[in-house]
Design a protein around this motif. Sequence first.
Motif: not given
Length: 83
Positions: A27-51
């Motif tokens: 769960g922490d790894a998922f949250a980290a992926g979301v936070l990274h994508g949001l910080h970098e301004g990624w699309t929601p799809e790319a953000t969730i895929q990383l998470a």
Amino acid sequence: MAGRRAVTRLTPAPVPAAAIVSPVGAGDAFAAGVLHGLHEGWTPEATIQLAFRAAAACLGGRTASDAIPTLSVLLEMSDADLG
């Protein structure tokens, strides 16, 4: 209707049960992926895929972080690499 937005449903590939060593930290790894994508301004799809990929990779380790590869490796991974 005005004001309605299209919904994109993302469904991760399931991680095979045999590949799961421990759920600790997933769960922490998922949250980290979301936070990274949001910080970098990624699309929601790319953000969730990383998470998804970070959480799935985490499931393969005994500790919260020992199975999580670097960001560059996570970005190159396919669903087939996760199980």
